[in-house]
Scaffold this motif. Structure first.
Motif, PDB file in Angstrom:
ATOM      1  N   ALA A 187       0.815  -1.220   0.000  1.00  5.92           N
ATOM      2  CA  ALA A 187       0.000   0.000   0.000  1.00  5.92           C
ATOM      3  C   ALA A 187       0.848   1.269   0.000  1.00  5.92           C
ATOM      4  O   ALA A 187       0.372   2.331  -0.388  1.00  5.92           O
ATOM      5  N   ILE A 188       2.108   1.172   0.408  1.00  2.00           N
ATOM      6  CA  ILE A 188       2.957   2.380   0.367  1.00  2.00           C
ATOM      7  C   ILE A 188       4.055   2.280  -0.692  1.00  2.00           C
ATOM      8  O   ILE A 188       4.352   3.265  -1.363  1.00  2.00           O
ATOM      9  N   TYR A 189       4.665   1.111  -0.877  1.00  2.00           N
ATOM     10  CA  TYR A 189       5.866   1.089  -1.724  1.00  2.00           C
ATOM     11  C   TYR A 189       5.586   0.782  -3.194  1.00  2.00           C
ATOM     12  O   TYR A 189       6.494   0.876  -4.023  1.00  2.00           O
ATOM     13  N   TYR A 190       4.347   0.383  -3.537  1.00  2.00           N
ATOM     14  CA  TYR A 190       4.024   0.224  -4.961  1.00  2.00           C
ATOM     15  C   TYR A 190       4.253   1.580  -5.633  1.00  2.00           C
ATOM     16  O   TYR A 190       3.913   2.637  -5.068  1.00  2.00           O
ATOM     17  N   SER A 191       4.826   1.588  -6.820  1.00  2.00           N
ATOM     18  CA  SER A 191       5.077   2.824  -7.562  1.00  2.00           C
ATOM     19  C   SER A 191       5.962   3.782  -6.749  1.00  2.00           C
ATOM     20  O   SER A 191       5.863   4.998  -6.879  1.00  2.00           O
ATOM     21  N   ALA A 192       6.824   3.182  -5.887  1.00  2.00           N
ATOM     22  CA  ALA A 192       7.728   3.971  -5.032  1.00  2.00           C
ATOM     23  C   ALA A 192       6.967   5.034  -4.241  1.00  2.00           C
ATOM     24  O   ALA A 192       7.470   6.133  -4.007  1.00  2.00           O
TER      25      ALA A 192
ATOM     26  N   PHE B  44       4.644  11.742  -1.395  1.00  2.00           N
ATOM     27  CA  PHE B  44       4.673  11.204  -2.754  1.00  2.00           C
ATOM     28  C   PHE B  44       5.992  10.509  -3.054  1.00  2.00           C
ATOM     29  O   PHE B  44       6.615  10.692  -4.102  1.00  2.00           O
ATOM     30  N   GLY B  45       6.410   9.687  -2.100  1.00  2.00           N
ATOM     31  CA  GLY B  45       7.625   8.886  -2.241  1.00  2.00           C
ATOM     32  C   GLY B  45       7.491   7.664  -1.343  1.00  2.00           C
ATOM     33  O   GLY B  45       6.492   7.508  -0.630  1.00  2.00           O
ATOM     34  N   PRO B  46       8.521   6.781  -1.340  1.00  2.00           N
ATOM     35  CA  PRO B  46       8.425   5.518  -0.589  1.00  2.00           C
ATOM     36  C   PRO B  46       8.680   5.739   0.905  1.00  2.00           C
ATOM     37  O   PRO B  46       9.641   5.212   1.463  1.00  2.00           O
TER      38      PRO B  46
END
Ligand code: NAD
Length: 491
Positions: free
Chosen positions: A275-280, A387-389
């Protein structure tokens, strides 16, 4: 360099910008220029509006709903057939792992098919108003739509606008983000190949402050469909208000991920990583605030940190990469700055920090999966969209406090609740002020399910039957049925 098309697409023709301007678009993972792209200006927006208006009044108006559906299905098929090439182009231009681009192109295909299926089901209602009047409603296209989209899901965001707009009979001018214009231009070419007439879908890459504003203020554009930052959405709504254009806004988020002590902790850890790290972490619906109940806080934090450190960061084109680069070195610097602000406010770095990358990658464009513990819900890192990991960890003691923290931000896009108590899952879902809530699942967006925001996350719902309202006007048609001529003035 890429061999993808790099010109504007107006009235079915690839062409240079009227002023001859171009801009560079990059492969952010390598810090290398990928292509130079024609840069539209106000003159090009005028030309696109003329083309879109004439297609709206002409060829597209004469196309039956069944033929619109067929063309959208054909476009879906072409995208599907070209998934690999498109995913590679998207991955190079965005820094996102290629396998994620493949997954998003599948969503784009499903979105086109979903709305193709609605083209022949745009029903109105009818009723007898009184014994001498019957009324019915028609759902008509709004006209020329301007769509302005971000860089984080380039092709998927384009499909989210193109599919409902065209299914309902509008014509479209699409402005992709300057960071990721290439797959949008290719989509425009494929639309022509699919039999969508020239002028129905026009693509005008260029700077938001120039091309985007020219679209928002253009008297020939009837509606703006926007996805991007909340501040940009506010600006667009202000500019569009002058001509009372219709506006729909899909904006930013700061979504919570609530872990109750009774949850399946292993499942919650795995789901929360996704939920957080997809698409960084460059997702509007990223669950960037972990709210964890006291009793399981330490156990959850250490299990999550261990798995976050093990995620492979690296070449977006490699199959085993889980986290690619951010969209640019500049954006990565901004993310690092916010992480530092979180640590300065007393947060503790539980995962993240320096990265050691192999090969020709630009390590300054990457940010390691980061977990910051001991964060207060009021702090800047818990309130601002990073808007980042990067995910923060905040303790709560009971359900009421969890709900208060979850709602204690200006955004309201998404949320996830992890609990073994079914009643509590639904109770909390009802209390959270956001457009979507997942219970024991990180997945909150599917074609067919309404997607959009409460509060400063915007207004309007995409990806569902609700989206048809965003692209149609309702017209009432009334018919007198009295046997005698009417004479309301009694003259
Ligand atoms: P952005 O707002 O900077 O840019 C989005 C688009 O708007 C780009 O095409 C840009 O060129 C254009 N733009 C910029 N200034 C403009 C102006 N003054 N007038 C008209 N157009 C203008 O956003 P971004 O950085 O590309 O994308 C990230 C943001 O998008 C994040 O805040 C994220 O949460 C949000 N987002 C939201 C959703 C959603 O569905 N809610 C989905 C994806 C991304």
């Amino acid at each position: 360099m890429s061999d993808a098309p790099t010109q504007l697409l107006i009235n079915g023709e690839l062409r240079d910008a009227a002023a001859g301007a171009t801009f560079a678009t990059f492969d952010p993972a390598r810090g290398a220029e990928l292509a130079r792209v024609a840069q539209a200006g106000a003159d090009d927006v005028d030309a696109a509006v003329t083309a879109a208006r004439s297609a709206f009044d002409g060829a597209w108006a004469k196309t039956s709903p069944a033929k619109r559906a067929r063309a959208l299905n054909r476009l879906a098929q072409l995208l599907d057939e070209q998934t690999d090439a498109l995913a590679e182009l998207e991955s190079r231009n965005s820094g996102k792992p290629k396998w994620q681009c493949v997954a998003e192109i599948k969503v784009a295909v499903a979105t086109l098919e979903l709305f193709a299926g609605t083209a022949q089901h745009l029903y109105g209602r009818s009723h007898v108003v009184n014994p001498s009047v019957v009324a019915y409603t028609l759902r008509e296209p709004i006209g020329v739509v301007g769509a302005i989209i971000p860089w984080n899901y380039p092709l998927m965001m384009a499909a989210w606008k193109v599919a409902p707009a065209l299914a309902t009979g509008n014509t479209l001018i699409l402005k992709p983000a300057s960071a990721t214009p290439l797959t949008a231009i290719r989509l425009g070419e494929l639309a022509l190949e699919a039999g969508i007439p020239p002028g129905v879908l026009n693509i005008v890459p260029g700077p938001g402050t120039e091309v985007g504003e020219a679209m928002a203020s253009h008297p020939g554009i009837d509606k703006i469909a926007f996805t991007g930052e909340t501040a940009t959405g506010r600006r667009i709504a202000e500019v569009a208000a002058k001509s009372l254009k219709r506006v729909s806004l899909e904006l930013g988020g700061k979504s919570p991920n609530i872990v109750f002590a009774d949850a399946d902790i292993d499942a919650a850890v795995i789901g929360s990583l996704w939920a957080i790290y997809y698409s960084a972490g460059q997702s509007c619906e990223a669950r960037s605030r972990l709210l964890v109940q006291d009793e399981v806080y330490e156990a959850f934090a250490s299990a999550f940190a261990e798995k976050a450190k093990a995620l492979k960061v690296g070449d977006p084109l490699a199959d085993d990469t889980k986290v690619g680069s951010l969209i640019s070195r500049k954006h990565a610097d901004k993310v690092r700055g916010l992480v530092q602000a979180g640590l300065d406010e007393g947060g503790v770095l539980l995962a993240g920090g320096d990265l050691d990358l192999e090969g020709d990658l630009d390590s300054d464009a990457f940010v390691a999966p980061t977990l910051i513990g001991g964060v207060s819900n009021e702090s800047r890192i818990a309130q601002e969209e990073v808007f980042g990991p990067v995910v923060t960890l905040t303790r709560f003691s009971d359900e009421a406090e969890a709900v208060r923290f979850a709602n204690g931000v200006r955004y309201g896009l998404a949320a996830t609740v992890w609990t073994a108590d079914g009643a509590r899952g639904h109770r909390v879902a009802q209390r959270i002020r956001s457009g979507a809530v997942g219970i024991n699942t990180p997945f909150i967006a599917f074609p067919g399910v309404p997607f959009g925001g409460f509060k400063e996350s915007g207004y309007g719902r995409e990806q569902s039957l609700e989206a048809l309202d965003l692209y149609t006007e309702t017209k009432a048609v009334l018919q007198g049925t009295s046997a005698k001529p009417i004479n309301p003035f009694g003259v």
